[in-house]
Design a protein around this motif. Structure first.
Motif, short mmCIF file in Angstrom:
data_model
loop_
_atom_site.label_atom_id
_atom_site.label_comp_id
_atom_site.label_asym_id
_atom_site.label_seq_id
_atom_site.Cartn_x
_atom_site.Cartn_y
_atom_site.Cartn_z
N ASN A 8 -1.70 -24.92 43.70
CA ASN A 8 -2.61 -26.14 44.55
C ASN A 8 -4.65 -25.02 44.94
O ASN A 8 -4.79 -24.86 45.95
N ALA A 9 -4.44 -25.25 43.77
CA ALA A 9 -5.81 -24.32 43.18
C ALA A 9 -5.77 -24.53 41.87
O ALA A 9 -5.41 -24.73 41.06
N ASN A 16 -19.35 -16.95 29.80
CA ASN A 16 -20.56 -16.11 29.09
C ASN A 16 -19.02 -15.07 29.34
O ASN A 16 -18.77 -15.09 30.59
N ALA A 17 -18.62 -14.45 28.43
CA ALA A 17 -16.89 -13.59 28.71
C ALA A 17 -17.56 -12.47 29.48
O ALA A 17 -16.74 -11.99 30.26
N TYR A 18 -19.10 -12.53 30.16
CA TYR A 18 -19.54 -10.53 30.64
C TYR A 18 -19.03 -11.52 32.24
O TYR A 18 -18.50 -10.51 32.76
N TYR A 19 -18.93 -12.92 32.66
CA TYR A 19 -18.31 -13.85 33.76
C TYR A 19 -16.67 -13.19 34.13
O TYR A 19 -16.47 -13.86 32.62
N LYS A 20 -16.50 -12.73 35.22
CA LYS A 20 -14.46 -12.71 35.02
C LYS A 20 -14.43 -13.94 35.51
O LYS A 20 -15.06 -14.62 36.67
N SER A 21 -13.08 -14.39 35.18
CA SER A 21 -12.37 -15.97 36.00
C SER A 21 -11.89 -15.66 37.34
O SER A 21 -11.49 -14.12 37.93
N TYR A 22 -11.96 -17.05 38.63
CA TYR A 22 -11.35 -16.05 39.16
C TYR A 22 -11.06 -17.85 39.99
O TYR A 22 -11.19 -18.82 39.21
N GLU A 23 -9.82 -17.50 40.68
CA GLU A 23 -9.39 -18.84 41.91
C GLU A 23 -10.26 -19.35 42.77
O GLU A 23 -10.06 -18.57 44.05
N VAL A 24 -9.97 -20.79 42.91
CA VAL A 24 -10.45 -20.67 44.41
C VAL A 24 -9.36 -22.72 45.53
O VAL A 24 -8.84 -22.73 44.35
N LYS A 25 -8.79 -21.32 45.89
CA LYS A 25 -7.92 -22.71 46.51
C LYS A 25 -8.10 -24.56 46.52
O LYS A 25 -9.57 -24.64 46.85
#
Length: 255
Positions: free
Chosen positions: A190-191, A198-207
């Motif tokens: 559920n997220a 741009n690989a410089y920026y990290k991936s992140y999770e959003v609910k």
């Protein structure tokens, strides 16, 4: 009287419903309902929710917008009783694309459900974009090359979270970050996981509970010409691969 009180009174009168009948539908007494309508008492969340479902209008509209100014029959009604503002068209019936300028980017988080805010946006129409609700959002930063700050991404409104396709790019309106443009993946919890090209920026999770709107990439509008030294997606990938290879070689020498 509050805006909410005015709204529920006007909606009731418009639909020719008695206070007694409405109170019965809400499972409360008429005397209790009258206090909400005349503004002498504030409705708790459970009552707000019941009234919202009764009239098929989202709670945020009941609390913050004069519903007399909204063409209710033309609203795009979505799941979970959410409502998107009207789809506007030109005299030929083509859908208008509302443009969120850079100066209004910050205010969009609070104005996205305000009819007056949306009505004041400039708009254009593109003949190849039909059958949907479209809006153009400004690009900010360099996380999604080759799109640059100053460019615009035109998105088609996504009604259901389940319609999001892994690996495709979307514009999201989130409670904490406002407008972001990312490549999405569903994680089954559920997220959504947001990736930058741009690989410089990290991936992140959003609910899912943090997401207010999702717009699927439809097209982009460049506001300046590309320069010869601008990296294409292919050349950018090659550079990143070279960097990774060099980092691996350095690690092998050190360890």
């Amino acid at each position: 009287m509050s805006l909410f009180s005015d709204n529920i009174r006007n909606l009731r009168v418009q639909q020719k419903i008695s206070q007694e009948k409405l109170a019965e539908s809400l499972a409360i007494t008429r005397g209790r309902y009258v206090k909400y309508e005349d503004g002498t008492s504030e409705a708790p969340y459970e009552i707000l929710k019941k009234i919202s479902y009764y009239y098929h209008i989202s709670i945020d509209l009941l609390l913050s917008v004069d519903v007399r100014k909204i063409p209710m029959d033309d609203l795009l009604k979505l799941e979970d009783n959410r409502i998107l503002l009207p789809i506007t068209v030109d005299k030929e019936g083509e859908s208008f694309i509302e443009i969120v300028p850079h100066k209004a980017r910050a205010g969009y988080l609070t104005g996205y459900s305000d009819p007056e805010f949306i009505e004041n946006l400039q708009h254009i129409s593109l003949p190849w974009l039909r059958n949907g609700k479209f809006r153009a959002f400004p690009v900010d930063g360099d996380s999604m090359p080759p799109h640059k700050s100053g460019f615009f991404i035109v998105g088609r409104y996504v009604e259901k979270l389940g319609d999001v396709m892994d690996g495709k790019t979307y514009i999201l309106l989130t409670k904490n970050e406002g407008i972001v443009y990312k490549r999405l993946n569903k994680n089954g919890k559920n997220a959504l996981v947001l990736h930058s090209d741009n690989a410089y920026y990290k991936s992140y999770e959003v609910k899912a509970s943090e997401i207010l709107e999702i717009w699927e990439f439809a097209c982009s509008l460049a506001t300046e010409e590309f320069k010869p030294d601008d990296l294409s997606p292919e050349s950018l990938k090659e550079v990143l691969m070279d960097l990774r290879r060099e980092v691996r070689e350095v690690k092998e020498k050190l360890f």
